[in-house]
Design an enzyme around this catalytic site. Structure first.
Site, PDB file in Angstrom:
ATOM      1  CG  ASP A  64      -0.294  -0.211   2.354  1.00 28.56           C
ATOM      2  OD1 ASP A  64       0.883  -0.147   2.622  1.00 28.56           O
ATOM      3  OD2 ASP A  64      -0.831  -0.173   3.468  1.00 28.56           O
ATOM      4  CG  ASP A 119       2.261   1.405   9.153  1.00 33.32           C
ATOM      5  OD1 ASP A 119       2.616   1.740   8.311  1.00 33.32           O
ATOM      6  OD2 ASP A 119       1.467   2.219   9.899  1.00 33.32           O
ATOM      7  NE  ARG A 379       2.998   9.352  12.415  1.00 32.25           N
ATOM      8  CZ  ARG A 379       3.345   8.230  12.357  1.00 32.25           C
ATOM      9  NH1 ARG A 379       3.587   7.731  11.385  1.00 32.25           N
ATOM     10  NH2 ARG A 379       3.168   7.458  13.357  1.00 32.25           N
ATOM     11  CB  SER A 535       7.331   6.156  11.037  1.00 35.99           C
ATOM     12  OG  SER A 535       7.772   4.748  10.410  1.00 35.99           O
ATOM     13  NE  ARG A 537       9.434   6.157   8.306  1.00 40.14           N
ATOM     14  CZ  ARG A 537       8.885   7.266   7.694  1.00 40.14           C
ATOM     15  NH1 ARG A 537       9.840   8.374   7.592  1.00 40.14           N
ATOM     16  NH2 ARG A 537       7.668   7.478   7.682  1.00 40.14           N
TER      17      ARG A 537
END
Ligand code: MIC
Ligand code: SF4
Length: 645
Positions: A64, A119, A379, A535, A537
């Site tokens: 996505d 995520d 965000r 995030s 990440r």
């Protein structure tokens, strides 16, 4: 003493540790999700662990984020993830099927189950009563392999909702209010539980908007009870069988209580550049708008889209405004296509995007120079939209659509009577974009397809005896992972290639940082409070690892990023006295002597010697049994490998 809903679910999943506030507990994970931008690393890590088939009840790999495909990288990564998923027992949601959190809520989430996702907006699942937590890819890989997931046993905050939202006031305005009250660091170490009679006035998609954006509080997760409204949502998804009633005991004890009267809320917006910089539309006043973007995992449900279509129907988008709309899932897009709402949007002049993250992560639709962009996203960090000077405001779909028509920030209450748009009694169900994994007997023959963009996990090493190096960077408070490891159309395709992506590390703050850090060989970073917010990440830890960062010394950390640093074998340190932040500057030579021995001996207070300034700075290095072992081993991958041996 009664239990909170959070405690009930955590207790039912506890596999390690004790229920003591502030201590680390390990929980069994029922479901996992990954998206493509963090997924390639997560699956490389999973492969490195050597577990043939996932041990979870349900694992889903979504595509996505990286859907622009301006080179070979993204499409190659999709193929890699699809083939790994097929081989190892993971469901694969193909590009076009929608944003991971929206689709997971619709098709896979189950009340009372635990879910971790690579995520940070995984808490969307809290909207149907899951304990759903955002984590680094490596944590998700471990959970897929059957390992526990570790969190600090949280403080539990009750948000007591009373009243009912006024017409045109939206779930987004509720979470913006919570952000106004608690701030972007107010949720660290906490789970936010929504209770009170106001809960039953909110539909599942509205609840999911609120739990989704609980990520912006820094909270571990947010959760709503599972009640008859949850049941009707699941029924409409043909999934009534997974429902169970779940709620806190009447005499449950909370660490903190916040009261919100829904009927008092008005439309509001988070102003640049932080989700907690919240003002009402009235307080902001006249604001010319250049762009409006509607979508993202926060606000792209069927009901959100129907409200937007209703506002746009028969009108034209102001000629000075570019309006982009990305419905959250194939289900949503299909339904609005069939009932004509999509045609109303197109007719009004909306630019329809595919069901994906898109502009939310800077994948296209960057605003014009200095442009004001109203977005229904979660965000608005500096630079995240794709330009350095974009002025991003976060608003509800109602406010966004109303403003697209006038060209100015517009309070949707000026739109007249609000139509009643309900969650449908039956959603359109067609899971043909979810590929099932290969049956066990065929999994060995599935070939994993790797493109040239996929580079191995960076080199790690066990924790050294002494750290002696320079400070390669000093930054301030509230540094986000979008500062540390920017995303966007140019950089996101490099997520599978740490050497390449590390060239963009911290360039938002200091263009020279990657070169300087690499040249130093080894160095540390100094920062302020709430370092690493945003995030999940792990690239925000892996790129620094690749650039030789040995430790990060800050006033305080955001939860997921601190875990990611430990997983990458980078020492997370905090100042004992925050004022000592002023005693260390970029370029200073520092030493942390006997660090390995001290960490091994459970010493939590260490000393950073600033050789340049000739001062000693006491710092905290709080690592518990498990995190200590991970750090000594050189990171979670090495630790897990050793354990599996
Ligand atoms: C985000 O919203 O920042 C992302 C992109 O979804 C990230 C994950 C990532 O960086 O890939 C998140 O929220 O965890
Ligand atoms: Fe995608 Fe944006 Fe949601 Fe992150 S916040 S998962 S980029 S839609």
């Amino acid at each position: 003493m009664g239990l909170t809903l959070t405690e009930k679910i955590l207790k039912a999943h506890l596999v390690d540790g004790e229920f003591v506030k502030g201590q680390e507990i390990g929980i069994r994970i029922d479901q996992t999700l990954t998206q493509d931008a963090t997924g390639t690393m997560a699956y490389l890590e999973y492969e490195a662990m050597g577990v043939p088939r996932v041990k979870t009840e349900r694992s889903v790999a979504y595509i996505d984020h990286n859907t622009l495909q301006s080179g070979f990288e993204n499409a190659d990564d999709h193929r890699f993830i699809g083939s790994v998923a097929k081989k190892h027992g993971i469901y694969f949601s193909r590009p076009g099927n929608g944003i991971c959190h929206q689709v997971h809520l619709e098709r896979f989430g189950v009340p009372g189950k635990t879910l971790i996702g690579s995520d940070s907006h995984t808490p969307t699942g809290g909207g149907i009563g899951m304990i759903a937590i955002g984590a680094g890819g490596l944590d998700v890989a471990v959970a897929m392999g059957g390992g526990a997931y570790y969190i600090t046993y949280p403080q539990i905050v009750k948000v007591n909702l009373t009243g009912k939202l006024s017409p045109w006031v939206s779930a987004k305005d509720v979470i913006l209010q919570v952000l106004r009250i608690m701030s972007v660091k107010g949720g660290v170490g906490k789970v936010i539980e929504y209770c009170g009679e106001g809960v039953k006035t909110l539909s599942v998609p509205e609840r999911a908007t609120i739990t989704n954006m609980g990520a912006e509080l820094g909270a571990t997760t947010s959760i709503f009870p599972s009640d008859e409204i949850t049941l009707s949502f699941l029924k409409a998804q043909d999934r009534a069988d997974v429902w169970q009633e779940l709620k806190a005991d009447d005499d449950a004890v909370y660490d903190e209580v916040i009261d919100i009267d829904l009927s008092e809320l008005v439309p509001q917006a988070a102003c640049p550049h932080s989700p907690d910089n919240v003002k009402t539309c009235d307080e902001i006043g006249k604001l010319k708008v250049d762009q409006v973007c509607i979508g993202s995992c926060t606000n792209s449900s069927y009901v959100d889209m129907m409200k937007v279509a209703h506002i746009l129907k028969g009108k034209t988008v102001d000629p000075s405004v570019s309006l982009a709309i990305a419905p959250g899932s194939k289900q949503v897009l299909n339904m609005i296509a069939q009932n004509g709402a999509l045609a109303d949007m197109i007719d009004a002049g909306a630019r329809i995007l595919e069901s994906a993250c898109g502009p939310c992560i800077g994948m296209g639709q960057a605003p014009n120079s200095g442009g004001v962009s109203l977005r229904t996203f979660n965000r608005n960090f500096l630079g995240r939209s794709g330009t350095k000077d974009g002025q991003i405001y976060l608003v509800s779909p109602e406010t966004a659509a109303a403003s697209a028509l006038t060209g100015y920030l517009t309070d949707p209450r000026t739109l007249g009577e609000m139509p009643e748009i309900k969650v449908p009694e039956q959603f359109m169900i067609n899971d043909n974009m979810v590929v099932e994994p290969a049956p066990v007997e065929e999994m060995d023959s599935v070939e994993v397809l790797r493109g040239p963009n996929i580079k191995p996990y960076p080199e790690t090493a066990p924790l050294v005896e002494d750290i002696e190096c320079q400070v390669s960077l000093k930054v301030g408070d509230n540094i986000t992972t979008d500062h540390i490891m920017p995303a966007g159309a140019k950089i996101l395709p490099l997520r599978s290639n740490i050497p390449a992506i590390s060239q963009h590390c911290f360039t938002v703050c200091d263009e020279d940082f990657p070169r300087r850090a690499k040249n130093m060989g080894a160095s540390i970073i100094v920062g302020g409070s709430n370092y690493g917010q945003g995030s999940s990440r792990e690239h925000a830890a892996l790129a620094p690892l690749y650039l030789g960062i040995k430790a990060v010394l800050v006033k305080s950390f955001a939860r997921i990023h601190r875990a990611n640093l430990i997983n990458a074998g980078i020492l997370p340190l905090t100042f004992v006295n925050e004022a000592d932040y002023d005693k260390i500057e970029q370029g200073d030579e520092i030493a942390i002597k006997n660090v390995r021995a001290d960490v091994a001996a459970d010493k939590t207070e260490l000393t950073v010697i600033n050789k340049t300034k000739n001062v000693e700075i006491p710092v905290l290095c709080e690592l518990t049994g498990r995190t200590k072992e991970i750090m000594l081993a050189g990171g979670l991958l090495d630790y897990t490998r050793e354990k599996l041996k």
